[in-house]
Structures are given as C-alpha cells and as structure tokens.
Design an enzyme around this catalytic site. Structure first.
Site, mmCIF file in Angstrom:
data_model
loop_
_atom_site.group_PDB
_atom_site.id
_atom_site.type_symbol
_atom_site.label_atom_id
_atom_site.label_comp_id
_atom_site.label_asym_id
_atom_site.label_seq_id
_atom_site.Cartn_x
_atom_site.Cartn_y
_atom_site.Cartn_z
ATOM 1 N N TRP A 24 0.813 -1.225 0.000
ATOM 2 C CA TRP A 24 0.000 0.000 0.000
ATOM 3 C C TRP A 24 0.844 1.272 0.000
ATOM 4 C CZ3 TRP A 24 -4.287 -1.126 4.232
ATOM 5 C CH2 TRP A 24 -5.019 -2.256 3.837
ATOM 6 N N LYS A 25 2.132 1.118 0.249
ATOM 7 C CA LYS A 25 3.022 2.295 0.302
ATOM 8 C C LYS A 25 2.462 3.318 1.305
ATOM 9 C CE LYS A 25 4.578 1.103 -4.280
ATOM 10 N NZ LYS A 25 5.138 1.498 -5.560
ATOM 11 N N HIS B 104 12.893 -2.394 -1.112
ATOM 12 C CA HIS B 104 12.065 -1.829 -2.183
ATOM 13 C C HIS B 104 12.846 -0.720 -2.882
ATOM 14 C CE1 HIS B 104 8.836 0.144 -4.336
ATOM 15 N NE2 HIS B 104 8.141 -0.963 -4.187
ATOM 16 N N GLU C 13 11.196 -6.249 -9.304
ATOM 17 C CA GLU C 13 10.428 -5.044 -9.611
ATOM 18 C C GLU C 13 11.273 -4.089 -10.457
ATOM 19 O OE1 GLU C 13 6.998 -4.544 -6.522
ATOM 20 O OE2 GLU C 13 8.692 -3.271 -6.003
ATOM 21 N N GLY D 290 4.604 2.065 -10.919
ATOM 22 C CA GLY D 290 3.763 3.262 -10.892
ATOM 23 C C GLY D 290 3.706 3.993 -12.222
ATOM 24 N N SER E 3 3.348 -2.194 -12.000
ATOM 25 C CA SER E 3 2.135 -1.979 -12.800
ATOM 26 C C SER E 3 1.342 -3.258 -13.059
ATOM 27 C CB SER E 3 2.464 -1.265 -14.121
ATOM 28 O OG SER E 3 2.991 0.025 -13.857
ATOM 29 N N GLY F 9 1.248 -2.527 -6.301
ATOM 30 C CA GLY F 9 1.125 -1.227 -5.651
ATOM 31 C C GLY F 9 -0.269 -0.664 -5.851
ATOM 32 N N GLY F 10 -0.399 0.232 -6.809
ATOM 33 C CA GLY F 10 -1.641 0.980 -7.025
ATOM 34 C C GLY F 10 -2.909 0.138 -7.035
HETATM 35 P P1 13P Z 1 2.656 -0.375 -8.874
HETATM 36 O O1 13P Z 1 1.867 -1.652 -8.923
HETATM 37 O O2 13P Z 1 1.854 0.812 -8.432
HETATM 38 O O3 13P Z 1 3.433 -0.145 -10.144
HETATM 39 O O4 13P Z 1 3.773 -0.574 -7.708
HETATM 40 C C1 13P Z 1 4.568 -1.691 -7.728
HETATM 41 C C2 13P Z 1 5.347 -1.757 -6.472
HETATM 42 O O5 13P Z 1 6.265 -0.986 -6.256
HETATM 43 C C3 13P Z 1 4.972 -2.775 -5.470
HETATM 44 O O6 13P Z 1 5.923 -2.863 -4.453
#
Ligand code: 13P
Length: 255
Positions: free
Chosen positions: A13-14, A101, A173, A179, A217, A238-239
């Site tokens: 979720w950051k 990360h 990643e 993102g 993504s 992430g998103g």
């Molecule tokens: P996104 O899915 O938003 O690109 O983020 C990936 C991420 O950094 C998961 O740790």
C-alpha cells in the site's frame, strides 16, 4: 504443471491510507475473498503503512490473510529516532516485512549492506522477508539488467542460512515499471525470473522452492499473462492493491 510454490499475491500500500481507510479495504477484501482465503490455494498478503499495521493485523487475525510491514530497522532497540525494529513488528502479530524496495533504495539511499543487515535481523525475529530487486531504465537499456538484479540478490542471500525456503520471497520489480503503467512483458519478466532462480541456486539457496514475485504496474488486465510464466510465482502490487475489486481480480488470476 504442478509447482511446489504456492502463488503469493501481495499488496504494497506504500504511504496510503488512514486507519479507517485501511480497515475498510481489509474488510472489503476479507468479504470478497472469503472463499479464496479459506481454500488456501493462494496466499494473500497486504502491507499497510506502519500506522495502520496494528489495526489491520487485529482484523486479519484468525484469517489466512497475511500482513506485512513495508520496512524495518536492523537493531532490536536503542536510540534510533523514527525507526521500528523487527521485534516491534512481530509483536503486532505481523508475519512479514518488505525489504529493499526500490523506493527505499532510491529515495532513502538504502544500500545492499544495509538491506542485508535488515534481512538478517528480520529473519532472526521469525519474520518472513519479501526482498525486492530491480533495475533502472538506464541499466536495462545498457544491457545490465541481469547483472544488477543478481548483484542485489547475491548481496542479500550469499552465505545466509535459511531454516525454511519460504522465509525469503524474492520480488523482481523493474523500476521503470513501478507506478508508470508500463508493465514488463511476460517474456521480459520470465527471462529475469529464470536468471534469478538460477542465481539463487548458485548461491546454495533452495531455488526450486523459493518464490519469485513480479512487481511493477500489475493490474487485473495483465496479471494472467504474467502468472502463466513458469518462474513467476506471484505479484507484488502497488496501485491496484488499493481497490478491493482490482486486487481481488489479481488474486483470482487465471493462468
Ligand atoms: P505499482 O503496482 O503501483 O506499479 O507498484 C509496484 C510496487 O512498487 C509494489 O511494491
């Protein structure tokens, strides 16, 4: 094809979400994924910000939803203003921590040596670790992708004594895909995952059992192609992990 590696779908979720928002998201996921969580065929994990970790861990207790922190420090206690130790995380009933990360590496200057110290401290506390590796666009364009991710993996895993293969999960990643909406193609990701698995084996670690997630993504409309690859064992999202329906569809990937 049967694989010894149970798929792991993880939401990072950051820096998003108040406690109320976090609880609402987890309540939604627990309801929507009830059958999937009960079946145990796939492992599902969420990594909320520290401030929501306690509340989310309480809500997830007694379910098979796993909860992770997004970072930790390597010392157990002391005068380290602003830091959180692995013991404090474990004390919440949280089972995992994400380390290395690219946002920690790039924005906060964490290097391989620091990440190794954190990894050892987290494992010593009984936490599972999701270790992220990945290259920049310039490194990819220069043909250095495999060398970069192998270097990060070696720094973290060389000489490490693991009690169980599932103590560490790798996450590939590519930084240019995080993102940005620009996902690695399944073939691009598979190529790096296969190289990483070979590297894990050369380091004397349990390569066949260790899971390697793809992150960058991942969305409902691209997860199936990624998960169809032989060496992609899950996703770090992430998103799309911030919305119940999108993350649920990712958990329910069809490969
Ligand atoms: P996104 O899915 O938003 O690109 O983020 C990936 C991420 O950094 C998961 O740790």
């Amino acid at each position: 094809m049967t694989t010894p590696r149970r798929p792991l779908l993880a939401g990072n979720w950051k820096m998003h979400g108040t406690r109320a928002e976090a609880l609402s998201l987890v309540e939604g996921l627990l309801g929507r994924l009830q059958g999937q969580l009960a079946s145990g065929t796939r492992e599902v994990l969420v990594a909320p910000p520290f401030t929501a970790l306690d509340a989310v861990a309480r809500l997830a207790a007694g379910t098979s939803l796993r909860v992770a922190a997004q970072n930790c420090f390597h010392e157990a206690r002391g005068a380290y203003t602003g830091e959180i130790s692995p013991a404090m995380i474990a004390d919440l009933g949280v089972s995992h921590v994400i380390l290395g990360h690219s946002e920690r590496r790039e924005i906060f200057g964490e290097d391989d040596a620091q990440i190794r110290r954190k990894l050892e401290a987290a494992l010593a506390q009984g936490l599972g670790v999701i270790l992220c590796v990945g290259e920049t666009l310039a490194q990819r364009d220069g043909g250095h992708t495999v060398a970069v991710v192998e270097g990060q993996t070696r720094a973290a895993l060389e000489g490490l004594a693991l009690a169980r293969p599932d103590q560490v999960t790798l996450a590939y990643e590519p930084i240019w895909a995080i993102g940005t909406g620009r996902v690695a193609s399944p073939a691009q990701a598979q190529e790096v995952h296969a190289a990483l698995r070979a590297c894990v084996g050369r380091l004397g670690q349990p390569a066949k059992q260790m899971r390697i997630l793809y992150g960058g993504s991942v969305k409902p409309d691209n997860v199936d192609g990624l998960m169809a690859q032989a060496d992609i064992d899950g996703a770090l999202v992430g998103g799309a992990s911030l919305e119940v329906e999108a993350f649920a569809r990712i958990v329910e990937f069809e490969a």
